[in-house]
Design an enzyme around this catalytic site. Structure first.
Site, mmCIF file in Angstrom:
data_model
loop_
_atom_site.group_PDB
_atom_site.id
_atom_site.type_symbol
_atom_site.label_atom_id
_atom_site.label_comp_id
_atom_site.label_asym_id
_atom_site.label_seq_id
_atom_site.Cartn_x
_atom_site.Cartn_y
_atom_site.Cartn_z
ATOM 1 N N HIS A 178 -31.554 9.101 -14.418
ATOM 2 C CA HIS A 178 -30.156 8.802 -14.717
ATOM 3 C C HIS A 178 -29.695 7.464 -14.145
ATOM 4 O O HIS A 178 -28.700 6.910 -14.599
ATOM 5 C CB HIS A 178 -29.261 9.924 -14.175
ATOM 6 C CG HIS A 178 -29.331 11.178 -14.994
ATOM 7 N ND1 HIS A 178 -28.287 12.064 -15.096
ATOM 8 C CD2 HIS A 178 -30.320 11.685 -15.774
ATOM 9 C CE1 HIS A 178 -28.628 13.060 -15.880
ATOM 10 N NE2 HIS A 178 -29.871 12.861 -16.304
ATOM 11 N N ASN A 222 -35.727 16.851 -21.448
ATOM 12 C CA ASN A 222 -35.941 18.149 -20.812
ATOM 13 C C ASN A 222 -34.749 19.078 -20.985
ATOM 14 O O ASN A 222 -34.861 20.288 -20.745
ATOM 15 C CB ASN A 222 -36.242 17.964 -19.321
ATOM 16 C CG ASN A 222 -35.114 17.267 -18.585
ATOM 17 O OD1 ASN A 222 -34.654 16.200 -19.002
ATOM 18 N ND2 ASN A 222 -34.647 17.845 -17.488
ATOM 19 N N HIS A 223 -33.596 18.551 -21.414
ATOM 20 C CA HIS A 223 -32.426 19.399 -21.630
ATOM 21 C C HIS A 223 -32.339 19.908 -23.072
ATOM 22 O O HIS A 223 -31.851 21.019 -23.300
ATOM 23 C CB HIS A 223 -31.138 18.634 -21.287
ATOM 24 C CG HIS A 223 -30.931 18.438 -19.823
ATOM 25 N ND1 HIS A 223 -30.389 19.395 -19.005
ATOM 26 C CD2 HIS A 223 -31.205 17.387 -19.007
ATOM 27 C CE1 HIS A 223 -30.331 18.949 -17.759
ATOM 28 N NE2 HIS A 223 -30.824 17.722 -17.744
ATOM 29 N N HIS A 281 -34.928 10.078 -18.969
ATOM 30 C CA HIS A 281 -34.863 11.134 -17.961
ATOM 31 C C HIS A 281 -34.192 10.700 -16.670
ATOM 32 O O HIS A 281 -33.315 11.399 -16.162
ATOM 33 C CB HIS A 281 -36.257 11.695 -17.650
ATOM 34 C CG HIS A 281 -36.214 12.854 -16.690
ATOM 35 N ND1 HIS A 281 -35.598 14.046 -17.000
ATOM 36 C CD2 HIS A 281 -36.681 13.007 -15.424
ATOM 37 C CE1 HIS A 281 -35.698 14.874 -15.974
ATOM 38 N NE2 HIS A 281 -36.340 14.264 -15.007
ATOM 39 N N HIS A 295 -39.905 10.402 -21.828
ATOM 40 C CA HIS A 295 -38.860 11.113 -21.086
ATOM 41 C C HIS A 295 -39.541 11.992 -20.037
ATOM 42 O O HIS A 295 -39.832 13.166 -20.278
ATOM 43 C CB HIS A 295 -38.001 11.953 -22.032
ATOM 44 C CG HIS A 295 -36.751 12.499 -21.408
ATOM 45 N ND1 HIS A 295 -35.509 11.964 -21.643
ATOM 46 C CD2 HIS A 295 -36.556 13.519 -20.538
ATOM 47 C CE1 HIS A 295 -34.597 12.634 -20.963
ATOM 48 N NE2 HIS A 295 -35.214 13.594 -20.290
ATOM 49 N N ASP A 322 -32.444 13.715 -24.320
ATOM 50 C CA ASP A 322 -31.260 14.339 -23.715
ATOM 51 C C ASP A 322 -29.975 13.892 -24.406
ATOM 52 O O ASP A 322 -29.005 13.504 -23.761
ATOM 53 C CB ASP A 322 -31.189 14.051 -22.217
ATOM 54 C CG ASP A 322 -32.109 14.948 -21.401
ATOM 55 O OD1 ASP A 322 -32.696 15.865 -22.000
ATOM 56 O OD2 ASP A 322 -32.240 14.728 -20.192
#
Length: 604
Positions: A209, A88-89, A207, A178, A24
């Site tokens: 936060h 995932n982003h 992943h 992640h 990310d």
């Protein structure tokens, strides 16, 4: 970008050998050109230079698109190698399965690894690096949809290739992953105890936060014994949502690894608080215990006073660390339980009391969503902590759940049945195309799906054309029946594929098994024609030089500075051979470790 630049600066200040990022890097799958240009400028500024690199790549195969680490490229002058997996982003998408990280890797700015071509049969190969007696095996696993990855783990289709250590040395095994770590339900998280092998020494978990930077020892392994793996969850460098976990202090971490001969590897971990992060204050408040009157004015006065106090707390915390001008406005979130009290208009409250005519005059960075209201549900069921289920107030800052894409498609197709519905395309094809169009912003997803379907149908009609018929009505009926038969055939193939994915242990139909066997034989024959005689994946050699010298690029005598040793190890005396050509060392054999015992694992 301020926090990212601070991480790069801290890496250089601490003379780090490499920077390891857990995914990310970008918040969007297709970042803007401005974001890409800014990121590339920062990487060029802080990761390029004349400093020597002493990490020796024993085996560093990044992937099919970039087979070698960037600091061995003779056309680049890398001073700080950056190794990164996707999250995932910023995960790969589209027909060619590329991501923004592929652009950075192609430019030689980062080393992108951990990308898997087959998510139902995963083999994770490590990057093998050494410096002196320290030997690192870095495993990367970029983000895969949690449900799919869990099925792959359950079907024992995840294999880890471990290096075989010498008699007097061993490898320090690091995993960068992640995935969801916190279990939201039974199928959307990866269990550290069940899925991650216990022989990993250190896990960097992306992943999540929330910053839990201090390494924590895994409680038990899958056999119920005390675990040997330590896990660090660095969290995000900036707050991307206004929740409690994001309000914790942001950190970066550094790890020093030693692998003494004849002893087990050991490490030392240090935390580095980040200074260039926008301050974020989070608090929960109940109006029932806040000495608040029942009218709207009293509620406004109480909440205004509390938000003002949070702003002052944020200023005091940063008094010794004056942030850049853009960081002076803090983020504030006040979650308010207002049972039997009126709820305020969230945006009006923030803009009236903490906003201004211009954004630079705002007291907070988020005046339109400072408050989040909720109230106790009447007759609610008490949870384990004695709290009552909460019911968000419709006038507060409530996140509305959008309907699933599949539900929207079903609804539209049901409404269109009177007009004939789908005649050529299948619902699953339409669903997957729209899913890619919406979530991955693939503008050509629907067009590509239609073109692929039409191409398949045209080829089918060319193989078995319809005989010419003068009766138009009869011809139309034959054509409609033919379309229906093709749709049924494609839908059956899709159901077979989905059934195989949902039931890993289930066997395929006999005809599918025969097709797969035929395809496998074709691949073997093609490989036999292409592969050279005697080629063995276990006998590949990798080039490197002794640890007392900077890593050479092996490009001869022409050094950048013109001296004897040359900048970045490119000079004539880089190996003592007078040509700058590095020596070679046999690549250690691997064996597949996870999901099967070492004794039963074949050589890779």
């Amino acid at each position: 970008f301020l926090a990212f630049e601070e991480v790069l600066q801290k890496s250089n200040e601490n003379k780090a050998d490499m920077l390891l990022l857990g995914g990310d890097l970008f918040h969007d799958n297709k970042p803007s050109r401005k974001s890409l240009v800014k990121c590339m400028k920062l990487l060029r500024k802080h990761c390029m230079g004349d400093a020597d690199i002493f990490l020796e790549p024993v085996h560093a195969e990044l992937g099919p698109d970039c087979s070698d680490v960037n600091y061995l490229d003779p056309n680049l002058n890398i001073s700080l190698p950056v190794f990164i997996i996707h999250g995932n982003h910023d995960d790969p998408s589209g027909e060619d399965h590329y991501s923004a990280l592929d652009l950075l890797s192609t430019c030689g700015l980062v080393n992108y690894f951990g990308k898997q071509d087959k998510i139902d049969d995963i083999t994770v190969k490590p990057l093998l690096l050494s410096k002196g007696t320290a030997r690192l095996a870095i495993f990367g696993l970029g983000n895969i949809r949690d449900e799919r990855l869990q099925k792959t783990f359950e079907s024992k289709k995840v294999k880890w290739l471990r290096p075989v250590g010498d008699s007097d040395t061993s490898w320090f095994n690091i995993l960068v992953i992640h995935q969801n770590k916190v279990e939201h339900n039974a199928k959307n998280s990866i269990s550290l105890e069940e899925h991650i092998p216990d022989w990993f020494d250190f896990v960097i978990w992306g992943h999540e936060h929330e910053c839990i930077i201090k390494p924590q020892r895994r409680s038990v392994n899958k056999d119920g014994e005390e675990g040997n793996t330590w896990v660090s969850q660095p969290g995000s460098t900036v707050a991307t949502s206004l929740i409690l976990g994001e309000s914790l202090r942001k950190h970066a971490g550094s790890i020093d690894v030693q692998c003494p001969k004849g002893e087990a590897p050991r490490y030392r971990f240090q935390q580095h608080p980040l200074k260039c992060v926008r301050p974020f204050k989070y608090e929960e408040l109940s109006l029932q215990v806040a000495d608040c009157g029942p009218d709207e004015k009293s509620v406004t006065d109480v909440l205004t006073a509390r938000v003002t106090a949070l702003i002052e707390e944020a200023k005091k915390e940063r008094a010794d660390l004056p942030p850049p001008q853009s960081m002076e406005q803090p983020l504030v979130r006040l979650k308010v339980e207002h049972t039997n009290f009126p709820a305020l208009h969230v945006a009006r409250f923030g803009l009236t009391h903490f906003g201004g005519d211009r954004p630079e005059n705002w007291a907070v960075a988020n005046p339109s969503d400072i408050l989040s209201f909720w109230r106790k549900r009447k007759g609610g069921i008490r949870g384990p902590a004695g709290t009552v289920d909460d019911l968000p107030d419709p006038r507060g800052a409530v996140m509305l759940e959008a309907p699933e894409i599949g539900e929207l498609i079903d609804r539209e197709l049901e409404a269109g049945r009177e007009r004939g519905g789908l005649e050529v395309l299948t619902k699953s094809e339409l669903y997957e195309a729209i899913q890619r169009f919406v979530t991955k912003e693939e503008n050509s997803a629907i067009q590509s799906m239609v073109a692929a379907s039409l191409k398949e149908i045209v080829e089918e009609f060319r193989r078995e054309p319809i005989a010419a018929i003068d009766d138009r009505a009869q011809f139309d009926k034959l054509l409609a029946d033919r379309f229906q038969g093709l749709r049924d055939k494609r839908e059956q193939a899709d159901r077979t594929r989905r059934a195989a994915e949902s039931a890993p242990g289930a066997s395929l139909p006999t005809d599918s098994q025969a097709s797969l066997a035929s395809l496998a034989n074709e691949v073997r024959r093609a490989a036999a024609r292409v592969a050279p005689d005697g080629d063995d994946a276990a006998s590949v050699c990798s080039s490197f030089v002794p640890s007392s010298q900077p890593v050479s690029r092996g490009r001869g005598r022409s050094s950048r500075g013109g001296g004897a040793t040359g900048s970045r190890g490119r000079g004539a005396a880089s190996t003592g051979s007078g040509t700058g050509k590095p020596g070679t060392r046999q690549l250690p054999l691997f064996f597949q470790s996870s999901q099967q015992s070492a004794a039963d694992s074949p050589a890779a």
